[in-house]
Design a protein around this motif. Structure first.
Motif, PDB file in Angstrom:
ATOM      1  N   ILE A 137      -8.943  -1.521  -3.034  1.00  0.00           N
ATOM      2  CA  ILE A 137      -8.589  -0.092  -3.048  1.00  0.00           C
ATOM      3  C   ILE A 137      -7.655   0.230  -1.885  1.00  0.00           C
ATOM      4  O   ILE A 137      -6.657   0.928  -2.039  1.00  0.00           O
ATOM      5  CB  ILE A 137      -9.865   0.788  -3.029  1.00  0.00           C
ATOM      6  CG1 ILE A 137     -10.605   0.623  -4.363  1.00  0.00           C
ATOM      7  CG2 ILE A 137      -9.535   2.244  -2.800  1.00  0.00           C
ATOM      8  CD1 ILE A 137     -11.963   1.266  -4.438  1.00  0.00           C
ATOM      9  N   THR A 138      -7.979  -0.350  -0.701  1.00  0.00           N
ATOM     10  CA  THR A 138      -7.119  -0.112   0.461  1.00  0.00           C
ATOM     11  C   THR A 138      -5.709  -0.642   0.198  1.00  0.00           C
ATOM     12  O   THR A 138      -4.718   0.025   0.500  1.00  0.00           O
ATOM     13  CB  THR A 138      -7.699  -0.825   1.710  1.00  0.00           C
ATOM     14  OG1 THR A 138      -9.100  -0.629   1.697  1.00  0.00           O
ATOM     15  CG2 THR A 138      -7.119  -0.305   2.990  1.00  0.00           C
ATOM     16  N   GLN A 139      -5.644  -1.840  -0.381  1.00  0.00           N
ATOM     17  CA  GLN A 139      -4.342  -2.431  -0.677  1.00  0.00           C
ATOM     18  C   GLN A 139      -3.546  -1.550  -1.628  1.00  0.00           C
ATOM     19  O   GLN A 139      -2.357  -1.354  -1.463  1.00  0.00           O
ATOM     20  CB  GLN A 139      -4.541  -3.792  -1.331  1.00  0.00           C
ATOM     21  CG  GLN A 139      -5.249  -4.780  -0.448  1.00  0.00           C
ATOM     22  CD  GLN A 139      -4.434  -6.018  -0.228  1.00  0.00           C
ATOM     23  OE1 GLN A 139      -3.577  -6.307  -1.020  1.00  0.00           O
ATOM     24  NE2 GLN A 139      -4.685  -6.708   0.847  1.00  0.00           N
ATOM     25  N   LYS A 140      -4.304  -1.022  -2.610  1.00  0.00           N
ATOM     26  CA  LYS A 140      -3.624  -0.162  -3.599  1.00  0.00           C
ATOM     27  C   LYS A 140      -3.114   1.096  -2.912  1.00  0.00           C
ATOM     28  O   LYS A 140      -2.009   1.563  -3.179  1.00  0.00           O
ATOM     29  CB  LYS A 140      -4.622   0.171  -4.721  1.00  0.00           C
ATOM     30  CG  LYS A 140      -4.509   1.492  -5.366  1.00  0.00           C
ATOM     31  CD  LYS A 140      -4.148   1.340  -6.833  1.00  0.00           C
ATOM     32  CE  LYS A 140      -4.006   2.675  -7.557  1.00  0.00           C
ATOM     33  NZ  LYS A 140      -2.972   3.534  -7.147  1.00  0.00           N
ATOM     34  N   LYS A 141      -3.941   1.634  -1.983  1.00  0.00           N
ATOM     35  CA  LYS A 141      -3.538   2.836  -1.248  1.00  0.00           C
ATOM     36  C   LYS A 141      -2.262   2.564  -0.464  1.00  0.00           C
ATOM     37  O   LYS A 141      -1.316   3.343  -0.491  1.00  0.00           O
ATOM     38  CB  LYS A 141      -4.664   3.215  -0.277  1.00  0.00           C
ATOM     39  CG  LYS A 141      -5.331   4.525  -0.601  1.00  0.00           C
ATOM     40  CD  LYS A 141      -6.255   4.839   0.529  1.00  0.00           C
ATOM     41  CE  LYS A 141      -7.068   6.059   0.338  1.00  0.00           C
ATOM     42  NZ  LYS A 141      -8.115   6.164   1.327  1.00  0.00           N
ATOM     43  N   ILE A 142      -2.272   1.398   0.235  1.00  0.00           N
ATOM     44  CA  ILE A 142      -1.104   1.046   1.053  1.00  0.00           C
ATOM     45  C   ILE A 142       0.134   0.891   0.158  1.00  0.00           C
ATOM     46  O   ILE A 142       1.213   1.391   0.480  1.00  0.00           O
ATOM     47  CB  ILE A 142      -1.372  -0.248   1.860  1.00  0.00           C
ATOM     48  CG1 ILE A 142      -2.484   0.020   2.885  1.00  0.00           C
ATOM     49  CG2 ILE A 142      -0.124  -0.743   2.551  1.00  0.00           C
ATOM     50  CD1 ILE A 142      -2.998  -1.188   3.601  1.00  0.00           C
ATOM     51  N   ALA A 143      -0.059   0.220  -0.995  1.00  0.00           N
ATOM     52  CA  ALA A 143       1.067   0.019  -1.909  1.00  0.00           C
ATOM     53  C   ALA A 143       1.595   1.371  -2.382  1.00  0.00           C
ATOM     54  O   ALA A 143       2.814   1.596  -2.418  1.00  0.00           O
ATOM     55  CB  ALA A 143       0.633  -0.827  -3.095  1.00  0.00           C
ATOM     56  N   ASP A 144       0.649   2.298  -2.701  1.00  0.00           N
ATOM     57  CA  ASP A 144       1.069   3.640  -3.145  1.00  0.00           C
ATOM     58  C   ASP A 144       1.847   4.356  -2.054  1.00  0.00           C
ATOM     59  O   ASP A 144       2.876   4.979  -2.312  1.00  0.00           O
ATOM     60  CB  ASP A 144      -0.166   4.480  -3.503  1.00  0.00           C
ATOM     61  CG  ASP A 144      -0.724   4.072  -4.851  1.00  0.00           C
ATOM     62  OD1 ASP A 144      -0.083   3.228  -5.505  1.00  0.00           O
ATOM     63  OD2 ASP A 144      -1.795   4.584  -5.229  1.00  0.00           O
ATOM     64  N   ILE A 145       1.278   4.241  -0.814  1.00  0.00           N
ATOM     65  CA  ILE A 145       1.920   4.921   0.310  1.00  0.00           C
ATOM     66  C   ILE A 145       3.344   4.392   0.498  1.00  0.00           C
ATOM     67  O   ILE A 145       4.289   5.149   0.691  1.00  0.00           O
ATOM     68  CB  ILE A 145       1.080   4.724   1.595  1.00  0.00           C
ATOM     69  CG1 ILE A 145      -0.154   5.624   1.525  1.00  0.00           C
ATOM     70  CG2 ILE A 145       1.879   5.031   2.844  1.00  0.00           C
ATOM     71  CD1 ILE A 145      -1.151   5.410   2.630  1.00  0.00           C
ATOM     72  N   LYS A 146       3.481   3.067   0.384  1.00  0.00           N
ATOM     73  CA  LYS A 146       4.808   2.455   0.573  1.00  0.00           C
ATOM     74  C   LYS A 146       5.780   2.965  -0.495  1.00  0.00           C
ATOM     75  O   LYS A 146       6.903   3.347  -0.168  1.00  0.00           O
ATOM     76  CB  LYS A 146       4.681   0.930   0.484  1.00  0.00           C
ATOM     77  CG  LYS A 146       4.323   0.312   1.817  1.00  0.00           C
ATOM     78  CD  LYS A 146       4.428  -1.174   1.745  1.00  0.00           C
ATOM     79  CE  LYS A 146       4.002  -1.806   3.057  1.00  0.00           C
ATOM     80  NZ  LYS A 146       3.587  -3.174   2.891  1.00  0.00           N
ATOM     81  N   THR A 147       5.298   2.976  -1.754  1.00  0.00           N
ATOM     82  CA  THR A 147       6.176   3.442  -2.835  1.00  0.00           C
ATOM     83  C   THR A 147       6.558   4.899  -2.593  1.00  0.00           C
ATOM     84  O   THR A 147       7.729   5.268  -2.706  1.00  0.00           O
ATOM     85  CB  THR A 147       5.451   3.338  -4.203  1.00  0.00           C
ATOM     86  OG1 THR A 147       4.640   2.180  -4.184  1.00  0.00           O
ATOM     87  CG2 THR A 147       6.380   3.320  -5.359  1.00  0.00           C
ATOM     88  N   ASP A 148       5.538   5.718  -2.236  1.00  0.00           N
ATOM     89  CA  ASP A 148       5.817   7.134  -1.969  1.00  0.00           C
ATOM     90  C   ASP A 148       6.844   7.280  -0.867  1.00  0.00           C
ATOM     91  O   ASP A 148       7.758   8.085  -0.957  1.00  0.00           O
ATOM     92  CB  ASP A 148       4.529   7.838  -1.515  1.00  0.00           C
ATOM     93  CG  ASP A 148       3.692   8.228  -2.716  1.00  0.00           C
ATOM     94  OD1 ASP A 148       4.144   7.953  -3.835  1.00  0.00           O
ATOM     95  OD2 ASP A 148       2.592   8.788  -2.512  1.00  0.00           O
ATOM     96  N   PHE A 149       6.634   6.464   0.183  1.00  0.00           N
ATOM     97  CA  PHE A 149       7.508   6.567   1.343  1.00  0.00           C
ATOM     98  C   PHE A 149       8.948   6.231   0.945  1.00  0.00           C
ATOM     99  O   PHE A 149       9.890   6.956   1.287  1.00  0.00           O
ATOM    100  CB  PHE A 149       7.022   5.628   2.449  1.00  0.00           C
ATOM    101  CG  PHE A 149       7.926   5.617   3.644  1.00  0.00           C
ATOM    102  CD1 PHE A 149       8.011   6.729   4.458  1.00  0.00           C
ATOM    103  CD2 PHE A 149       8.696   4.507   3.937  1.00  0.00           C
ATOM    104  CE1 PHE A 149       8.854   6.735   5.558  1.00  0.00           C
ATOM    105  CE2 PHE A 149       9.531   4.497   5.032  1.00  0.00           C
ATOM    106  CZ  PHE A 149       9.610   5.613   5.846  1.00  0.00           C
ATOM    107  N   VAL A 150       9.118   5.139   0.196  1.00  0.00           N
ATOM    108  CA  VAL A 150      10.471   4.740  -0.211  1.00  0.00           C
ATOM    109  C   VAL A 150      11.083   5.838  -1.076  1.00  0.00           C
ATOM    110  O   VAL A 150      12.240   6.232  -0.868  1.00  0.00           O
ATOM    111  CB  VAL A 150      10.425   3.382  -0.963  1.00  0.00           C
ATOM    112  CG1 VAL A 150      11.762   3.055  -1.578  1.00  0.00           C
ATOM    113  CG2 VAL A 150       9.994   2.280  -0.016  1.00  0.00           C
ATOM    114  N   ASN A 151      10.275   6.381  -2.010  1.00  0.00           N
ATOM    115  CA  ASN A 151      10.795   7.465  -2.868  1.00  0.00           C
ATOM    116  C   ASN A 151      11.185   8.674  -2.031  1.00  0.00           C
ATOM    117  O   ASN A 151      12.259   9.248  -2.222  1.00  0.00           O
ATOM    118  CB  ASN A 151       9.728   7.909  -3.878  1.00  0.00           C
ATOM    119  CG  ASN A 151       9.533   6.853  -4.931  1.00  0.00           C
ATOM    120  OD1 ASN A 151      10.395   5.974  -5.090  1.00  0.00           O
ATOM    121  ND2 ASN A 151       8.419   6.889  -5.628  1.00  0.00           N
ATOM    122  N   ASN A 152      10.290   9.025  -1.084  1.00  0.00           N
ATOM    123  CA  ASN A 152      10.548  10.218  -0.272  1.00  0.00           C
ATOM    124  C   ASN A 152      11.780  10.069   0.595  1.00  0.00           C
ATOM    125  O   ASN A 152      12.607  10.962   0.676  1.00  0.00           O
ATOM    126  CB  ASN A 152       9.344  10.521   0.626  1.00  0.00           C
ATOM    127  CG  ASN A 152       8.186  11.055  -0.182  1.00  0.00           C
ATOM    128  OD1 ASN A 152       8.397  11.553  -1.277  1.00  0.00           O
ATOM    129  ND2 ASN A 152       6.986  10.934   0.336  1.00  0.00           N
TER     130      ASN A 152
END
Ligand code: ADP
Length: 465
Positions: free
Chosen positions: A234-249
């Protein structure tokens, strides 16, 4: 991905349930085996000393004699069948204490690990005849057998030992009407022995303690491992989501100033503009603004790796209210929103505090800019200041507010609340993280109070020394 994790969690729970069922089944089987083995052991021990109890024979003789007398009385027609067992208890009662003592002593001398009780019951007495078998007493079910000797306990929860069948041939002389006569009988007595083992469950559990502890340990280990794996997934998924969000943002954030810069440079190249100094000036100002914006973005990204321990403060003394008024004036100028009402709920104070002006301004502006970003119309911001042993600044807005779930996480790196209102607003989720680090670097503290659709208040507390 989320579906995959849910499926994985579901499958793991199913696996765990299956594992527990199998383990439960195996433990139950082991329990049964251990119980049987233990009872068998006890039975064998009882058999072993049963043969060695010589004194017991004299008791059996007394009871046997009584039985023979009654059988003869019956055969000679002096006793009815249904009265055969009457008063039988009297004779057993008189010898029973000795019988019990003998067994108890034997159990003690055999050093059995648990208290055992012994009972002998009568199942059948059959008078054997050359023509037919005459049953004097017969009870087919074990519970219906007759208590004969030994300790009194419920045989339903007791363990049956082998039943024994004794056939006897007896000849007796008797006198009838002054004439001496003789009668011979042949009979068969069936008895059933029982033992009752007190607390056998404890003993069996004690024997199983090793396997029980081991299986509990293995189960807990598998459970822990599963918990840990799912948690890190779950943590890994959170980090992956955060990274994707960050790149998009960040792509989104960079696009607008870059597009404006491209337009502005195109504009400057146009011939008709060369003779219009006002237009040139306007365009250059736009380029400068966008440049500043890009610089700010890059600074934010670069600073996100800074923890509060790495922030090097260059402290100077400032008069609190003067300093705050300058920050707020600049902020008001930069917002240019007619809807904004900034209420400075503090009077002129002469107290001063030592802070790093550059960092502290960044921290305050981050909060103030958020108050505008996350509000809709008629924005009202209240700034309160209190001076005690700490400088306390509270910044309250009437914006969209933050849910309880998000409240705990907004100071985390890259965290942005999940609601659509927030996603319509540009941001990298770094502002509050950085603000928190700056306040911590000043040994201060920042907290948030908020109600969804009502507003948010950030409370800063900075020590004077
Ligand atoms: P950003 O604004 O770039 O998303 P911040 O770290 O400044 O990142 O803020 C983190 C999140 O906290 C925001 O995305 C928003 O969801 C929430 N937030 C911060 N300030 C406010 C506020 N004044 N009102 C409502 N939500 C806020």
């Amino acid at each position: 991905m989320k579906r995959k994790i849910n499926v994985l969690i579901f499958a793991s729970i199913l696996g765990l349930i299956a594992l527990s069922i199998i383990q439960g089944y195996l433990i139950n089987n082991t329990y049964k085996l251990e119980k049987d083995a233990f009872i068998e052991e006890t039975k064998r021990a009882v058999f072993r000393f049963d043969d060695q109890l010589i004194e017991i024979d004299s008791i059996y003789e007394i009871v046997g004699e009584e039985m023979v007398d009654r059988i003869i009385d019956y055969k000679l027609g002096r006793l009815e069948k249904r009265k055969f067992l009457n008063e039988f208890n009297n004779i057993t009662d008189s010898v029973n204490p000795k019988f019990i003592k003998l067994y108890q002593d034997a159990f003690r001398s055999f050093n059995l690990s648990h208290p055992v009780k012994f009972q002998k019951r009568l199942r059948a007495v059959v008078l054997l005849d050359s023509v037919f078998n005459d049953t004097l007493f017969y009870k087919p079910q074990k519970i219906n057998s007759l208590y004969l000797l030994g300790e009194d306990f419920n045989v339903e929860s007791a363990y049956a030992l082998n039943n024994s069948q004794i056939t006897n041939d007896v000849q007796r002389n008797y006198v009838e009407n002054g004439i001496e006569k003789s009668v011979s009988i042949e009979f068969q007595v069936t008895t059933q022995d029982y033992i009752n083992i007190d607390g056998w469950e404890k003993e069996v559990l004690r024997r199983m303690s090793g396997i029980l502890v081991l299986s509990i340990f293995i189960f807990a280990f598998v459970l822990g491992l599963l918990y840990y794996s799912i948690k890190s997934l779950i943590t890994q998924k959170k980090i992956a989501d955060i990274k994707t969000d960050f790149v998009n943002n960040i792509t989104h954030e960079l696009k607008t100033p870059l597009a404006t810069l491209t337009l502005a440079t195109k504009m400057l190249r146009k011939e008709e503009i060369q003779h219009e100094p006002k237009l040139i000036d306007n365009t250059v100002q736009t380029i400068e603004r966008q440049n500043k914006r890009l610089q700010k973005l890059i600074d934010q990204v670069l600073n996100n790796s800074l923890g509060y321990k790495e922030i090097e403060l260059n402290k100077e003394s400032v008069i609190i209210t003067d300093y705050l008024n300058t920050v707020l004036d600049d902020f008001e100028l930069s917002v240019k929103s007619k809807d904004l009402k900034l209420n400075r709920n503090f009077n002129q104070l002469h107290s001063s505090i030592r802070i790093d002006k550059f960092y502290m301004t960044t921290a305050l502006l981050n909060i103030l800019e958020n108050a505008v970003k996350y509000s809709e119309n008629n924005i009202e911001i209240n700034i309160d200041v209190q001076v005690s042993n700490h400088l306390k600044i509270s910044i309250e807005d009437n914006g969209i507010g933050i849910s309880d779930k998000d409240k705990n996480q907004i100071f985390e790196k890259f965290y942005r609340a999940g609601n659509t209102e927030v996603h319509n607003v540009k941001g990298l989720g770094l502002g509050l993280y950085y603000t928190n680090q700056i306040i911590k670097a000043h040994n201060g503290n920042i907290s948030v109070k908020s109600k969804e659709n009502k507003g948010t208040t950030f409370n800063l507390s900075i020590p004077f020394n």
